[in-house]
Design a protein around this motif. Sequence first.
Motif, short mmCIF file in Angstrom:
data_model
loop_
_atom_site.label_atom_id
_atom_site.label_comp_id
_atom_site.label_asym_id
_atom_site.label_seq_id
_atom_site.Cartn_x
_atom_site.Cartn_y
_atom_site.Cartn_z
N GLY A 292 0.79 -1.22 0.00
CA GLY A 292 0.00 0.00 0.00
C GLY A 292 0.83 1.27 0.00
O GLY A 292 0.28 2.37 0.10
N VAL A 293 2.15 1.15 -0.11
CA VAL A 293 3.04 2.31 -0.11
C VAL A 293 3.51 2.59 -1.53
O VAL A 293 4.03 1.70 -2.21
CB VAL A 293 4.25 2.09 0.82
CG1 VAL A 293 5.27 3.20 0.65
CG2 VAL A 293 3.78 2.03 2.27
N THR A 294 3.34 3.81 -1.98
CA THR A 294 3.77 4.19 -3.33
C THR A 294 5.14 4.84 -3.34
O THR A 294 5.87 4.74 -4.33
CB THR A 294 2.75 5.15 -3.96
OG1 THR A 294 2.62 6.32 -3.10
CG2 THR A 294 1.39 4.48 -4.10
N GLU A 295 5.49 5.52 -2.26
CA GLU A 295 6.79 6.19 -2.18
C GLU A 295 7.05 6.56 -0.72
O GLU A 295 6.12 6.64 0.09
CB GLU A 295 6.81 7.45 -3.06
CG GLU A 295 5.64 8.38 -2.78
CD GLU A 295 5.41 9.37 -3.92
OE1 GLU A 295 6.07 9.24 -4.96
OE2 GLU A 295 4.56 10.27 -3.75
N ALA A 296 8.31 6.78 -0.38
CA ALA A 296 8.65 7.08 1.01
C ALA A 296 9.92 7.92 1.07
O ALA A 296 10.86 7.72 0.30
CB ALA A 296 8.82 5.80 1.82
N VAL B 183 0.65 6.74 0.37
CA VAL B 183 -0.09 5.49 0.56
C VAL B 183 -1.35 5.47 -0.31
O VAL B 183 -1.84 6.50 -0.75
CB VAL B 183 -0.48 5.29 2.03
CG1 VAL B 183 0.76 5.18 2.90
CG2 VAL B 183 -1.38 6.43 2.52
N THR B 184 -1.85 4.25 -0.51
CA THR B 184 -3.13 4.05 -1.19
C THR B 184 -3.97 3.08 -0.39
O THR B 184 -3.47 2.39 0.51
CB THR B 184 -2.91 3.45 -2.60
OG1 THR B 184 -2.24 2.19 -2.47
CG2 THR B 184 -2.08 4.37 -3.48
N GLY B 185 -5.26 3.03 -0.69
CA GLY B 185 -6.13 2.02 -0.11
C GLY B 185 -6.40 2.15 1.36
O GLY B 185 -6.73 1.17 2.04
N GLY B 186 -6.26 3.36 1.91
CA GLY B 186 -6.61 3.57 3.31
C GLY B 186 -5.62 2.98 4.30
O GLY B 186 -5.97 2.70 5.45
N VAL B 187 -4.40 2.76 3.88
CA VAL B 187 -3.37 2.23 4.79
C VAL B 187 -3.13 3.22 5.93
O VAL B 187 -3.04 4.43 5.71
CB VAL B 187 -2.05 1.97 4.02
CG1 VAL B 187 -0.94 1.56 4.98
CG2 VAL B 187 -2.26 0.91 2.97
N THR B 188 -3.02 2.69 7.15
CA THR B 188 -2.83 3.54 8.32
C THR B 188 -1.37 3.50 8.80
O THR B 188 -0.61 2.59 8.45
CB THR B 188 -3.72 3.10 9.48
OG1 THR B 188 -3.30 1.81 9.94
CG2 THR B 188 -5.18 3.05 9.04
N ALA B 189 -1.04 4.47 9.63
CA ALA B 189 0.31 4.53 10.18
C ALA B 189 0.59 3.31 11.06
O ALA B 189 1.71 2.80 11.08
CB ALA B 189 0.50 5.82 10.98
N ARG B 190 -0.42 2.85 11.79
CA ARG B 190 -0.20 1.68 12.65
C ARG B 190 0.09 0.43 11.83
O ARG B 190 0.89 -0.41 12.24
CB ARG B 190 -1.41 1.47 13.56
CG ARG B 190 -1.54 2.54 14.63
CD ARG B 190 -2.62 2.20 15.65
NE ARG B 190 -2.73 3.25 16.64
CZ ARG B 190 -1.95 3.37 17.71
NH1 ARG B 190 -0.99 2.49 17.91
NH2 ARG B 190 -2.13 4.35 18.57
N GLU B 191 -0.56 0.30 10.68
CA GLU B 191 -0.27 -0.85 9.82
C GLU B 191 1.17 -0.80 9.33
O GLU B 191 1.87 -1.83 9.29
CB GLU B 191 -1.21 -0.83 8.61
CG GLU B 191 -2.66 -1.17 8.93
CD GLU B 191 -3.53 -1.09 7.69
OE1 GLU B 191 -3.20 -1.77 6.69
OE2 GLU B 191 -4.51 -0.32 7.69
N ILE B 192 1.62 0.38 8.94
CA ILE B 192 2.98 0.51 8.44
C ILE B 192 3.98 0.29 9.57
O ILE B 192 5.05 -0.32 9.38
CB ILE B 192 3.18 1.88 7.78
CG1 ILE B 192 2.27 1.98 6.54
CG2 ILE B 192 4.63 2.10 7.39
CD1 ILE B 192 2.34 3.30 5.83
#
Length: 477
Positions: free
Chosen positions: A390-394, A408-417
């Motif tokens: 779900g990460v496009t760039e960082a 991010v895409t698709g509603g990804v949250t900071a806790r998931e990452i």
Amino acid sequence: MENARLKGWIADTLRRQPPDTVWARAQSEVTWGTLRTKVAELERLFEIQGIRPGSTVAVQMVPSFTYLWTVLALWSRGAQVILMDPRLTRAELDRLLNLCEPRFMISSGSSGAVRVVFQDECEVQVEVRRTGHIAGNPHVLLQFSSGSTGYPKVIGRTSQSLLAELDAFDALPEMPKAGERVLLSNSLTHSFGLIGGFLHALRVGATLVFTPNAQPRTLLSTLVESRADVLFGVPFHFELLSRIADWSPLPDLRLAVSGGEVIHPEIYERFHERYGVRIGQAYGMTETGIIATDLTGRLAPPAVGHPVPGTEVRVRGGELQVRADVSPYLYVNDIASRYMDGWLRTHDLAALDPGTGALSVHGRSDSLVVIGGLKVDLREVELALAEHPGVTEAVVLFSGTIEAFVGVTGGVTAREIQAWCRDRLSHFKIPRRFELAPAIPRTSNGKLVRNRELLMARMNPSAGAAAAPTGLVGGVR
């Protein structure tokens, strides 16, 4: 055989001291007689397991007497020792194992420890790896260093280079001497703690002292109770000691040396005012070992001292370079950017005083940062984030702590990452703050913005929130 010199050195060193003399102390005391017995017992165990000259052995153990006995026993067996930091996650460990392909793996339990504390003894688990191979090079020690690509580079040390570095330390009159007590707080998997701390003390007959944790009161009480003559640590340890409210004088302390990163001037001054000892510095890198020292702290930071005898340095384009007869890197094809024509680029911004020859260090020219004495390549963190579906760039930056700006895409949250990072990165590499948005701002020529102020101002704060704290990044030993 190449490792015969180191094997002979170990045998001679272990025989030299009276058996009832204290070699080291932590929760218990260990004599030289016990040290010899434990190393011999492990040698026999490793022989039964099939470890012999030329065997490649990865070691990932908690800092302990057992770990030190294991390293000595493996070298005495003629093995190539591959040191793995106990903080490595399983994913990081597997990547290094796949890179080096050792024949054996010795561990003391699960990997990825958040806090690494010294234990007197620990379990020794020996695993035979069917895909491993014997040593194809003359190195007795392999260590790892983060590179500009974000992936670890493997660094090889020969018996000759290790013993030459010990000679360099021995030539410094301020180093610990026979009978002195040395509180060693540096990581035992990294060069200064292993060579300048452990092996030097072994060579001269100094007594090692270990503290069970890096809590300031524990560190101070251990210094007081052991009547330590010498303290080796990283800036984090000296900062703790300089800030503790109910401090005690240290009349026995004659030498305090920091390694891993340049000490901050404020810590340098405060420690001297409180304890009457200036913090000295030992500057080096995994690739070369010790480069320069100012052990008595006569020179104030950012000076790190004078090059040690036998070391040749120069500054080109503001960056320090060190003379090396051969490249220290193994298993990589892209070392030309670091090693060329007999000179190794350190990526440290430095200056040499034309009058005194003193070396000073003023930061980095690449993505490497130092946290609590531990090196982190920010590019490695970016690569780990980029693997998330779900990460496009960082963009990962350091401003006192590690921060990640993530598209991010698709509603990804900071806790998931954050959870994703926990499975792939050591605890001290995990960002403390995450800023999420559909895209990261770019410059006019299309490159990702890497200025923190611009990123904070232009990324939509409502698109993602900072994750819960991951714990004190600088609080690991």
